[in-house]
Design a protein around this motif. Sequence first.
Motif, PDB file in Angstrom:
ATOM      1  N   LEU A 136       0.869  -1.184   0.000  1.00  0.00           N
ATOM      2  CA  LEU A 136       0.000   0.000   0.000  1.00  0.00           C
ATOM      3  C   LEU A 136       0.903   1.231   0.000  1.00  0.00           C
ATOM      4  CD1 LEU A 136      -3.086   0.793   0.386  1.00  0.00           C
ATOM      5  CD2 LEU A 136      -2.499   1.153   2.767  1.00  0.00           C
ATOM      6  N   SER A 137       1.314   1.641  -1.202  1.00  0.00           N
ATOM      7  CA  SER A 137       2.397   2.629  -1.249  1.00  0.00           C
ATOM      8  C   SER A 137       1.970   4.014  -0.758  1.00  0.00           C
ATOM      9  CB  SER A 137       2.960   2.713  -2.668  1.00  0.00           C
ATOM     10  OG  SER A 137       1.909   3.013  -3.561  1.00  0.00           O
ATOM     11  N   LYS A 138       0.680   4.356  -0.861  1.00  0.00           N
ATOM     12  CA  LYS A 138       0.249   5.683  -0.400  1.00  0.00           C
ATOM     13  C   LYS A 138       0.280   5.811   1.118  1.00  0.00           C
ATOM     14  CE  LYS A 138      -3.999   5.980  -2.187  1.00  0.00           C
ATOM     15  NZ  LYS A 138      -4.264   4.733  -2.929  1.00  0.00           N
ATOM     16  N   GLY A 139       0.257   4.648   1.813  1.00  0.00           N
ATOM     17  CA  GLY A 139       0.150   4.686   3.272  1.00  0.00           C
ATOM     18  C   GLY A 139      -1.295   4.809   3.718  1.00  0.00           C
ATOM     19  N   TYR A 140      -2.210   4.810   2.778  1.00  0.00           N
ATOM     20  CA  TYR A 140      -3.640   4.769   3.106  1.00  0.00           C
ATOM     21  C   TYR A 140      -4.388   4.117   1.954  1.00  0.00           C
ATOM     22  CZ  TYR A 140      -3.863   8.889   0.038  1.00  0.00           C
ATOM     23  OH  TYR A 140      -3.751   9.742  -1.021  1.00  0.00           O
ATOM     24  N   GLN A 141      -5.554   3.579   2.298  1.00  0.00           N
ATOM     25  CA  GLN A 141      -6.416   2.989   1.286  1.00  0.00           C
ATOM     26  C   GLN A 141      -7.623   3.909   1.132  1.00  0.00           C
ATOM     27  OE1 GLN A 141      -8.763  -0.333   2.693  1.00  0.00           O
ATOM     28  NE2 GLN A 141      -8.830  -1.314   0.684  1.00  0.00           N
ATOM     29  N   ILE A 142      -8.032   4.195  -0.094  1.00  0.00           N
ATOM     30  CA  ILE A 142      -9.263   4.973  -0.265  1.00  0.00           C
ATOM     31  C   ILE A 142     -10.425   3.990  -0.119  1.00  0.00           C
ATOM     32  CG2 ILE A 142     -10.626   6.522  -1.702  1.00  0.00           C
ATOM     33  CD1 ILE A 142      -8.089   7.392  -3.106  1.00  0.00           C
ATOM     34  N   SER A 143     -11.250   4.252   0.907  1.00  0.00           N
ATOM     35  CA  SER A 143     -12.332   3.347   1.246  1.00  0.00           C
ATOM     36  C   SER A 143     -13.549   4.203   1.603  1.00  0.00           C
ATOM     37  CB  SER A 143     -11.879   2.471   2.416  1.00  0.00           C
ATOM     38  OG  SER A 143     -12.900   1.577   2.794  1.00  0.00           O
ATOM     39  N   GLN A 144     -14.517   3.619   2.275  1.00  0.00           N
ATOM     40  CA  GLN A 144     -15.663   4.399   2.743  1.00  0.00           C
ATOM     41  C   GLN A 144     -15.865   4.089   4.211  1.00  0.00           C
ATOM     42  OE1 GLN A 144     -18.701   3.299  -0.528  1.00  0.00           O
ATOM     43  NE2 GLN A 144     -18.810   5.517  -0.236  1.00  0.00           N
ATOM     44  N   TYR A 145     -16.083   5.112   5.014  1.00  0.00           N
ATOM     45  CA  TYR A 145     -16.198   4.900   6.447  1.00  0.00           C
ATOM     46  C   TYR A 145     -17.640   5.053   6.943  1.00  0.00           C
ATOM     47  CZ  TYR A 145     -15.147   5.368  11.428  1.00  0.00           C
ATOM     48  OH  TYR A 145     -15.116   5.216  12.782  1.00  0.00           O
ATOM     49  N   ASP A 146     -18.073   6.285   7.157  1.00  0.00           N
ATOM     50  CA  ASP A 146     -19.384   6.461   7.792  1.00  0.00           C
ATOM     51  C   ASP A 146     -20.522   6.712   6.810  1.00  0.00           C
ATOM     52  OD1 ASP A 146     -18.200   8.827   7.145  1.00  0.00           O
ATOM     53  OD2 ASP A 146     -18.885   9.916   8.918  1.00  0.00           O
ATOM     54  N   GLU A 147     -20.212   6.831   5.516  1.00  0.00           N
ATOM     55  CA  GLU A 147     -21.283   6.994   4.524  1.00  0.00           C
ATOM     56  C   GLU A 147     -21.102   6.004   3.379  1.00  0.00           C
ATOM     57  OE1 GLU A 147     -21.458  11.088   3.261  1.00  0.00           O
ATOM     58  OE2 GLU A 147     -22.182  11.800   5.203  1.00  0.00           O
ATOM     59  N   PRO A 148     -21.245   4.709   3.690  1.00  0.00           N
ATOM     60  CA  PRO A 148     -21.073   3.710   2.623  1.00  0.00           C
ATOM     61  C   PRO A 148     -22.185   3.866   1.583  1.00  0.00           C
ATOM     62  CG  PRO A 148     -21.991   2.689   4.589  1.00  0.00           C
ATOM     63  CD  PRO A 148     -21.658   4.104   4.960  1.00  0.00           C
ATOM     64  N   LEU A 149     -21.969   3.324   0.405  1.00  0.00           N
ATOM     65  CA  LEU A 149     -22.984   3.475  -0.646  1.00  0.00           C
ATOM     66  C   LEU A 149     -24.304   2.805  -0.262  1.00  0.00           C
ATOM     67  CD1 LEU A 149     -20.710   3.023  -3.781  1.00  0.00           C
ATOM     68  CD2 LEU A 149     -22.123   5.024  -3.272  1.00  0.00           C
ATOM     69  N   ALA A 150     -24.237   1.646   0.410  1.00  0.00           N
ATOM     70  CA  ALA A 150     -25.481   0.923   0.703  1.00  0.00           C
ATOM     71  C   ALA A 150     -25.462   0.357   2.113  1.00  0.00           C
ATOM     72  CB  ALA A 150     -25.667  -0.205  -0.312  1.00  0.00           C
ATOM     73  N   VAL A 151     -26.630   0.338   2.760  1.00  0.00           N
ATOM     74  CA  VAL A 151     -26.729  -0.195   4.134  1.00  0.00           C
ATOM     75  C   VAL A 151     -28.017  -1.005   4.318  1.00  0.00           C
ATOM     76  CG1 VAL A 151     -25.393   1.651   5.251  1.00  0.00           C
ATOM     77  CG2 VAL A 151     -27.851   1.954   4.924  1.00  0.00           C
ATOM     78  N   ASN A 152     -27.986  -1.847   5.348  1.00  0.00           N
ATOM     79  CA  ASN A 152     -29.196  -2.553   5.824  1.00  0.00           C
ATOM     80  C   ASN A 152     -29.909  -3.419   4.792  1.00  0.00           C
ATOM     81  OD1 ASN A 152     -28.724  -1.274   8.247  1.00  0.00           O
ATOM     82  ND2 ASN A 152     -30.130   0.417   7.789  1.00  0.00           N
ATOM     83  N   GLY A 153     -29.202  -4.401   4.271  1.00  0.00           N
ATOM     84  CA  GLY A 153     -29.846  -5.357   3.359  1.00  0.00           C
ATOM     85  C   GLY A 153     -30.007  -6.701   4.031  1.00  0.00           C
TER      86      GLY A 153
END
Length: 439
Positions: free
Chosen positions: A89-106
């Motif tokens: 992981l060369s940037k030292g971080y991963q671009i992800s989603q934390y508190d506003e994911p695209l979809a919830v509660n399925g």
Amino acid sequence: MKIPYTVIIGLEVHVELATSSKMFCGCSAEHFGVTPNTHTCPVCLGLPGALPVPNKKAVEWTIMLGLALGCSINEDSKFDRKNYFYPDLSKGYQISQYDEPLAVNGEIKIQDKPIRIRRVHLEEDTGKLQHETVNGEEVSLVDFNRSGVPLVEIVTEPDFRTIEEVDLYLKKLQRIIRYLGISQADMEKGSMRLEPSISLSLDDSKLPSYRVELKNINSFRFARRALEYEIKRQSELLDRGETIPQQTRGWNEAKGVTVAQREKEEANDYRYFPEPDIPPMNFTQSQIADIKAQIPEMPDQKLTRFIKIYGLSEYDASLLIDDFDLAHYFELAVKDGAKLDNAAKHIANWLINKKINYRVTVPGELISKIAVGLQTTQVDDSQLEEIIGEVLANNLQAVEDYKKGKTAVIGLFIGEVLKRGNFDKAKVIGFLNKKLKTI
Ligand code: ZN
Ligand code: MN
């Protein structure tokens, strides 16, 4: 194994999306069996100053998957940085989603039991380390072809109580993903990867204070074996009154054991913060509806339809719908074979029991084979009598048995006669009975 504890399992599944380009750059997302570090650019190598641009298709597909899993789609969503160090992981971080994911509660239902899906979010894959010996020296090499490939993460609530349930869920999820055409979800090639968390409780009504997360699971079989091992290990520790630490453990397939890797970090160890280089996303209800309209018939719907329309048993229908292409082939063949009596049942039988390779047999060819199989061989009575005579002469011991009262051997004679042609079975039985009375 019978244990006095309740098994509590939750699952994180990562799936690589089959987009042609990567998540935040224009590089080809193909990385399996590709010469290392040939599909890279400043963005996916994580060079300073390079700017990520989100892949629209990957965002749409993640929303589509969320909808197919019965999730609500967040109209406002964003990407976040998940900070951690690792050589791939060369940037030292991963671009992800934390508190506003695209979809919830399925949810996914397995044998009428709902497994709740907490969230479906989009992120980027990391590079891949390869541990090799070069000139007698043990080295670790890094391939960045996989770095930045779109990755969807599907997280369940800890709703599984048996390994069997995990197995059913994974197969069902894999099938849904394949039906959507958004990934091959192939565990062997790493495009679907699992991380089960498991803990044991004396009391089903509350979750234990620890959980053990399992990594390096590359197949459904490994998942089962690793979970079985953990149930045994953890119940032995609890039997002895010991506490089990919160841990990440890897599965060692060669030794058949899990091995402690690290004490699990908490979310705040990652210092998540909003990705400053990508504006937040907003989706209108009509955009979401447009994506929903692209969802094809899902496996459960197809199953119900196959049973209803074609009169198949649930078992046969479930085997056919398991593979999207096979189900499609089946329907083409039924159309082609409209003139045959009971076409659907015969075609299902040939595909399931006779294991016809549908990938190399065109429907027309299958229909002719079935039609030929259904034709009775035309012989006159004297020819049939002759064949029966030959079969009896070839099976003298069985004839003796028959004479001694073992009348069941008639089944053997019938079978032998029918091997020589698709004769009218009732006629064969009539002739056999007549002939056997005379000897
Ligand atoms: Zn790139
Ligand atoms: Mn993840």
